[in-house]
Design an enzyme around this catalytic site. Structure first.
Site, PDB file in Angstrom:
ATOM      1  N   HIS A  80       0.843  -1.193   0.000  1.00 40.94           N
ATOM      2  CA  HIS A  80       0.000   0.000   0.000  1.00 40.94           C
ATOM      3  C   HIS A  80       0.873   1.236   0.000  1.00 40.94           C
ATOM      4  O   HIS A  80       1.804   1.352   0.804  1.00 40.94           O
ATOM      5  CB  HIS A  80      -0.919   0.032   1.230  1.00 40.94           C
ATOM      6  CG  HIS A  80      -1.782   1.258   1.239  1.00 40.94           C
ATOM      7  ND1 HIS A  80      -2.957   1.345   0.535  1.00 40.94           N
ATOM      8  CD2 HIS A  80      -1.596   2.468   1.820  1.00 40.94           C
ATOM      9  CE1 HIS A  80      -3.470   2.547   0.695  1.00 40.94           C
ATOM     10  NE2 HIS A  80      -2.673   3.251   1.463  1.00 40.94           N
ATOM     11  N   ASP A 122     -14.904   2.960   7.607  1.00 42.27           N
ATOM     12  CA  ASP A 122     -13.876   3.848   7.067  1.00 42.27           C
ATOM     13  C   ASP A 122     -14.391   4.598   5.847  1.00 42.27           C
ATOM     14  O   ASP A 122     -14.083   5.769   5.653  1.00 42.27           O
ATOM     15  CB  ASP A 122     -12.610   3.070   6.700  1.00 42.27           C
ATOM     16  CG  ASP A 122     -11.605   4.002   6.044  1.00 42.27           C
ATOM     17  OD1 ASP A 122     -11.171   4.939   6.723  1.00 42.27           O
ATOM     18  OD2 ASP A 122     -11.312   3.840   4.850  1.00 42.27           O
ATOM     19  N   ARG A 160     -14.279  13.062   6.702  1.00 40.39           N
ATOM     20  CA  ARG A 160     -13.012  13.752   6.984  1.00 40.39           C
ATOM     21  C   ARG A 160     -12.633  14.659   5.831  1.00 40.39           C
ATOM     22  O   ARG A 160     -12.095  15.747   6.021  1.00 40.39           O
ATOM     23  CB  ARG A 160     -11.901  12.729   7.231  1.00 40.39           C
ATOM     24  CG  ARG A 160     -12.021  12.047   8.589  1.00 40.39           C
ATOM     25  CD  ARG A 160     -11.122  10.821   8.660  1.00 40.39           C
ATOM     26  NE  ARG A 160      -9.750  11.148   8.358  1.00 40.39           N
ATOM     27  CZ  ARG A 160      -8.881  10.315   7.785  1.00 40.39           C
ATOM     28  NH1 ARG A 160      -9.238   9.074   7.473  1.00 40.39           N
ATOM     29  NH2 ARG A 160      -7.654  10.680   7.538  1.00 40.39           N
ATOM     30  N   SER A 186      -7.340   4.310   9.127  1.00 35.25           N
ATOM     31  CA  SER A 186      -8.110   4.216   7.885  1.00 35.25           C
ATOM     32  C   SER A 186      -7.440   3.228   6.915  1.00 35.25           C
ATOM     33  O   SER A 186      -8.066   2.289   6.406  1.00 35.25           O
ATOM     34  CB  SER A 186      -8.206   5.610   7.262  1.00 35.25           C
ATOM     35  OG  SER A 186      -8.593   5.558   5.926  1.00 35.25           O
ATOM     36  N   LYS A 192      -8.589  -1.161   6.218  1.00 34.13           N
ATOM     37  CA  LYS A 192      -8.900  -1.761   4.915  1.00 34.13           C
ATOM     38  C   LYS A 192      -7.949  -2.905   4.595  1.00 34.13           C
ATOM     39  O   LYS A 192      -8.351  -3.933   4.050  1.00 34.13           O
ATOM     40  CB  LYS A 192      -8.824  -0.684   3.822  1.00 34.13           C
ATOM     41  CG  LYS A 192     -10.022   0.256   3.858  1.00 34.13           C
ATOM     42  CD  LYS A 192      -9.887   1.398   2.892  1.00 34.13           C
ATOM     43  CE  LYS A 192      -8.896   2.415   3.361  1.00 34.13           C
ATOM     44  NZ  LYS A 192      -9.088   3.794   2.971  1.00 34.13           N
TER      45      LYS A 192
HETATM   46  N1  URA Z   1      -5.734   6.929   2.430  1.00 36.60           N
HETATM   47  C1  URA Z   1      -6.680   6.314   3.159  1.00 36.60           C
HETATM   48  O1  URA Z   1      -7.148   5.250   2.809  1.00 36.60           O
HETATM   49  N2  URA Z   1      -7.080   6.904   4.293  1.00 36.60           N
HETATM   50  C2  URA Z   1      -6.597   8.076   4.722  1.00 36.60           C
HETATM   51  O2  URA Z   1      -7.001   8.545   5.753  1.00 36.60           O
HETATM   52  C3  URA Z   1      -5.616   8.720   3.949  1.00 36.60           C
HETATM   53  C4  URA Z   1      -5.207   8.114   2.801  1.00 36.60           C
END
Ligand code: URA
Length: 428
Positions: free
Chosen positions: A86, A165, A172, A187, A191
């Site tokens: 990621h 999320d 957000r 966040s 995932k």
């Molecule tokens: N990417 C995400 O998935 N969440 C965040 O808060 C910032 C970047």
């Protein structure tokens, strides 16, 4: 049975700098997902977290609660170990495209559940969707089958993973609470943990084009995410990498696919190759498959074969011509010198304004829009020589893109050492 609380009490606790209990966190995340806690209450709580922070125990529980808000995939029945990557998001970051097939060459399976771009960083799915026929939509059965063969899958994450999320991130975005380390870490990791990968490598970007402008903040974010992954049973490590200038020489969807294909053909820009190889090595280590000459597979066609099979398995035609934008505008160097800096954020915003990115998640993106960088950091340019080419289908977009590019490139009269390595550090 989740214990009930009063949302106002939870907000007050954090507003006054207190620590949220595990029960409060489980309740508030669950109640928000179900709609019992209102958006305005969650906005207030997100702002309180933004201002007051969260301790490590709170962040772990917040993450766990977001994982528990939805499904969790289980890849334990596969014959290959799973490992994912990621990136916290950067300009010109097309690394996933060569990386996933490259890692699959060595026996690991790569479940790369990706998103679309929002704002100045591009989305992996938007890039791949420029390949005629390619589809991001896979059923769970198809995902499992593709992980066995060809072994690399890049697809849409689906609504079932960490729905808390999804709701919170959208909130957000409109309440000025995105750039908050505990919220970013929870966040991203909720995932990735829900996705079910057994190992994970994080590419945490630092610099003008990244969330984290300062390396201390990037390291802090990396350390928290590595802790969250590890405590959830996912072997996790992180590389800190430079995002002061864009990666490679292209920014924009189809342009980035073309550059990724160059890397798979054994060529491509040095920084893109360096990062692809470093991440592949780190991922294979994490998957228990280390010790291979990863770079050789880019040179000898094995990674390209894996790419072709990955694209074909999702309906794409790897031989099809990629879309090209209708209009081009060349930006020429104002004076002679060596390019010292090329502000990644400005190039990302310019590419977005050309049509490569979206402002709202429903917006379409242009396949061919973006920027080709003719001269990058450390390279000499003569006054009047092409520096950048801007591409779009709608020429009225050029002015707004040019506006943000003013001052984005700085020159040195006497030479600059060039960009150097994009690898800045490691955590985990
Ligand atoms: N990417 C995400 O998935 N969440 C965040 O808060 C910032 C970047």
């Amino acid at each position: 049975m989740v214990e009930r609380f009063d949302a106002v009490d939870v907000i007050r606790t954090k507003r006054d700098g207190g620590e949220l209990s595990r029960q409060q966190i489980s309740w508030v995340i669950d109640a928000y997902t179900r709609g019992e806690v209102a958006d305005e209450q969650m906005s207030a709580l997100a702002m309180a977290v933004y201002l007051r922070g969260m301790g490590m125990d709170e962040i772990r529980h917040w993450t766990r609660a977001m994982v528990a808000s939805g499904d969790r995939l289980d890849f334990s029945g596969l014959s290959r170990p799973t490992v994912d990557k990621h990136s916290t998001g950067g300009v010109g970051d097309k690394i996933t495209l060569p990386l996933a097939p490259l890692v699959s060459v060595f026996g690991a399976a790569v479940p790369q559940l990706s998103g679309r771009g929002l704002g100045h960083t591009g989305g992996t799915l938007d890039k791949l969707e420029t390949i005629p026929g390619w589809s991001a939509k896979l059923s769970r059965e198809e995902l499992m089958a593709r992980l066995e063969d060809p072994g690399a899958v890049i697809c849409a994450a689906g609504p079932g993973l960490a729905p808390a999320d999804k709701k919170l991130y959208a909130l957000r975005d409109i309440t000025g609470t995105v750039d908050c380390i505990p919220l970013i870490a929870s966040s991203i990791m909720s995932k990735k943990i829900a996705e079910g990968t057994s190992a994970l490598v994080l590419d945490v970007k630092v610099g003008a084009g990244a969330f984290m402008k300062r390396s201390e903040d990037a390291r802090k974010l990396a350390e928290i995410m590595v802790d969250l992954g590890t405590s959830a049973g996912v072997r996790t490590s992180a590389l800190l990498t430079d995002m002061s200038a864009p990666l490679g020489r292209t920014v924009g969807n189809a342009l980035e696919v073309a550059e990724a294909v160059e890397v798979l053909e054994g060529g491509g820009p040095a920084d893109v190759v360096e990062l692809t190889v470093a991440l592949a090595q780190e991922m294979l280590e994490a998957a228990g498959q280390g010790g291979h000459d990863v770079a050789a597979a880019l040179k000898d066609g094995r990674a390209m074969d894996a790419w072709r099979r990955m694209i074909t398995a999702q309906g794409g035609d790897p031989d099809a011509k990629l879309p090209v934008a209708r209009e081009r505008h060349v930006v020429r160097a104002e004076r002679s010198g060596v390019v010292r800096e090329m502000d990644a954020l400005c190039l990302g915003i310019a590419s977005w304004r050309l049509g490569a990115g979206r402002s709202r998640k429903e917006d379409p993106v242009q396949a061919g829009a973006g920027i080709v960088i003719h001269k990058t950091v450390g390279e000499a340019v003569e006054a009047g020589e092409p520096l950048l080419s801007l591409y779009t289908d709608e020429p009225e977009r050029f002015d707004r893109a040019l506006e943000v590019l003013r001052g984005a490139v700085t020159y040195d009269g006497w030479g600059s050492p060039g960009r150097g390595s994009v690898l800045l550090g490691r955590v985990g």
